[in-house]
Design a protein around this motif. Structure first.
Motif, mmCIF file in Angstrom:
data_model
loop_
_atom_site.group_PDB
_atom_site.id
_atom_site.type_symbol
_atom_site.label_atom_id
_atom_site.label_comp_id
_atom_site.label_asym_id
_atom_site.label_seq_id
_atom_site.Cartn_x
_atom_site.Cartn_y
_atom_site.Cartn_z
ATOM 1 N N ASP A 1 0.830 -1.203 0.000
ATOM 2 C CA ASP A 1 0.000 0.000 0.000
ATOM 3 C C ASP A 1 0.865 1.254 0.000
ATOM 4 O OD1 ASP A 1 -2.443 1.305 0.000
ATOM 5 O OD2 ASP A 1 -2.409 1.574 2.170
ATOM 6 N N ASN B 1 -8.528 5.377 9.608
ATOM 7 C CA ASN B 1 -9.351 6.257 8.773
ATOM 8 C C ASN B 1 -10.675 6.593 9.443
ATOM 9 O OD1 ASN B 1 -8.164 6.777 5.911
ATOM 10 N ND2 ASN B 1 -7.634 4.643 6.361
ATOM 11 N N GLU C 1 -2.905 4.551 -7.784
ATOM 12 C CA GLU C 1 -3.190 5.763 -7.044
ATOM 13 C C GLU C 1 -2.627 6.999 -7.722
ATOM 14 O OE1 GLU C 1 -5.130 6.497 -4.470
ATOM 15 O OE2 GLU C 1 -5.776 4.489 -4.898
ATOM 16 N N HIS D 1 -6.745 3.223 3.033
ATOM 17 C CA HIS D 1 -5.335 3.483 2.768
ATOM 18 C C HIS D 1 -4.545 3.532 4.074
ATOM 19 C CE1 HIS D 1 -6.084 4.397 -1.417
ATOM 20 N NE2 HIS D 1 -6.979 5.300 -1.089
ATOM 21 N N ALA E 1 -3.708 9.484 -2.947
ATOM 22 C CA ALA E 1 -4.119 9.287 -1.557
ATOM 23 C C ALA E 1 -3.141 9.948 -0.603
ATOM 24 C CB ALA E 1 -4.229 7.794 -1.249
ATOM 25 N N GLU F 1 -2.455 -1.323 -6.116
ATOM 26 C CA GLU F 1 -2.959 -0.050 -5.633
ATOM 27 C C GLU F 1 -1.949 1.073 -5.777
ATOM 28 O OE1 GLU F 1 -4.743 -0.126 -1.815
ATOM 29 O OE2 GLU F 1 -4.691 2.042 -1.622
ATOM 30 N N LEU G 1 1.903 5.138 3.921
ATOM 31 C CA LEU G 1 1.815 5.180 2.465
ATOM 32 C C LEU G 1 3.164 5.509 1.824
ATOM 33 C CD1 LEU G 1 -1.590 7.032 1.952
ATOM 34 C CD2 LEU G 1 -1.103 4.643 1.478
#
Length: 441
Positions: A9, A305, A439, A424, A240, A435, A361
């Protein structure tokens, strides 16, 4: 827990070694070493926010001593914030290629040197230049503390440690004027900078003893300046990641608008004394601390999140109430205080959530990710700080409008860019391998 993790991710900069994110970590070897490391990183995170406005209570005497106008004295604060932004944007990406420790030692040493230069500055021009360089050097502690945590820790420990750092970043600028006022009660503004130099010396000794190199050569990015710029470019195009960066930046703008405007609201509009205002300010800071501690506990079993959405919702509700309540029943001290307490508590949830998710991330380039998160955080804060004074200080309405606008923009960034329903950056999530590449589209 100190274990390797997947990079599925994460952003995947072309300059990074292909397996950099999955190679073994170099964490502290014992719980005692972990505690010592985190304590030093927390102190490194605090020193730059403390230096930001610790000397603010001495502005009048500083202007008189240096024969400078109030605007010239205030420019020294702006110069420090500019240095803090520039320093993070430079030092963070550089550390991905050069390692953390030597840049950290150089930054702390520079902070000591420029603090001493501030203490002996004969005029406001030299003080302004020294403050800018002090900000650049002080940025090393902030940006590299986050990178070191990303280097060393995985899993549920990451949100807990970022919650600690975010609490420090939120509380230190609030506590700094109180500490500075205590110093000024027995000395002059120059002593404030001497105190900062002493703090820097203690930190230098602590880094030498307790902070190892956490990014060994085989995990560093190659390519020099060009590789660094490619890494930053990759992060800037990651939808993201930039969404969470903007959420943090706009939320910081709301916090700084509160810091710069609340004294006028409580002292001028509601007529409280400076002492009472300090107590109100401290109580709101406690609200942020409680929220940060709550995040650290809940992040082990609740999605980060989800906590981020909750924090923005709570802070937004407080800002809406701050704007609406006076129109309904008059602007009272209790109503203003309660609304701001709720707003600050919500921000206390947003900060650790965005930091944790953003660093996750950007794990394959922790220094660059930390630079963008921290740099834009303070850039947005610096831009928002003077706005309350520009739009008026005879009621809480200008501050409420600015805070609410900033939080609304944070909400838009969350919905349009971060898209938190996609989970995320969750430490327990296992997103699709594709992903990271999609993104950026």
């Amino acid at each position: 827990m100190l274990t390797p993790s997947s990079a599925s991710d994460e952003v995947a900069p072309r300059a990074a070694p292909p397996s950099a994110a999955t190679r073994p970590l170099t964490p502290p070897a014992s719980p005692q070493q972990v505690s010592a490391l985190v304590a030093v990183l927390g102190a490194l995170t605090a020193v730059a926010p403390l230096a930001t406005d610790m000397y603010v209570p001495g502005f009048p005497s500083m202007g008189a001593a240096l024969h400078a106008s109030s605007s010239a004295v205030q420019l020294t604060l702006t110069a420090f914030l500019a240095g803090l932004v520039v320093g993070q944007l430079l030092i963070g990406p550089m550390s991905d290629g050069w390692g953390r420790r030597r840049l950290l030692l150089s930054g702390v040493a520079g902070f000591i040197l420029f603090s001493l230069l501030c203490a002996v500055a004969p005029n406001v021009e030299l003080l302004t230049a020294a403050r800018f360089l002090q900000g650049v050097a002080g940025a090393a502690g902030m940006v590299l503390a986050r990178a070191v945590i990303t280097d060393c820790f995985r899993g549920a420990d990451v949100p807990r440690y970022f919650a600690l750092l975010s609490q420090i970043i939120g509380i230190a600028p609030i506590a700094a004027p109180v500490i500075g006022g205590a110093v000024l009660s027995f000395s002059t503004w120059r002593t404030v900078f001497l105190v900062l130099a002493v703090i820097g010396a203690l930190l230098l000794a602590a880094v030498l003893r307790k902070v190892p190199e956490t990014l060994p050569p085989e995990r560093r990015h190659s390519g020099g300046l060009a590789g660094t710029l490619r890494t930053m470019g990759t992060l800037l195009t990651h939808r993201a990641f930039m969404g969470y960066v903007l959420v943090l930046g706009f939320t910081s703008a709301a916090l700084f608008a509160y810091i710069s405007g609340s004294s006028f609201v409580f002292e001028n509009v509601h007529g409280v004394s400076a002492t009472v205002y300090s107590l109100i300010f401290a109580s709101n800071a406690v609200g942020m601390l409680i929220a940060g501690a709550t995040f650290a506990r809940l992040s082990r079993r609740v999605r980060m999140n989800t906590l981020l959405i909750a924090g923005l919702t709570v802070s937004g509700a407080g800002a809406v109430a701050l704007l609406v309540v006076p129109a309904l029943g008059g602007e009272t001290l209790a109503a203003t205080w309660i609304c701001l307490f709720v707003t600050m508590a919500g921000i206390g949830l947003v900060f650790p959530a965005t930091m944790s998710i953003g660093q996750t991330l950007g794990r394959v380039a922790p220094g660059a990710a930390s630079a963008l998160l921290g740099g834009l955080q303070f850039l947005f804060g610096a831009l928002a700080s003077p706005l309350v004074g520009v739009f008026g200080e005879d009621s809480a309405t200008p501050m409420a409008v600015i805070v609410l606008t900033a939080l609304a923009l944070a909400g838009l960034a969350l919905i349009l860019l971060a898209r938190p329903w996609l989970s995320h950056g969750e430490v327990t999530a296992e997103p699709a391998a594709s992903e990271a590449s999609t993104e950026a589209a």
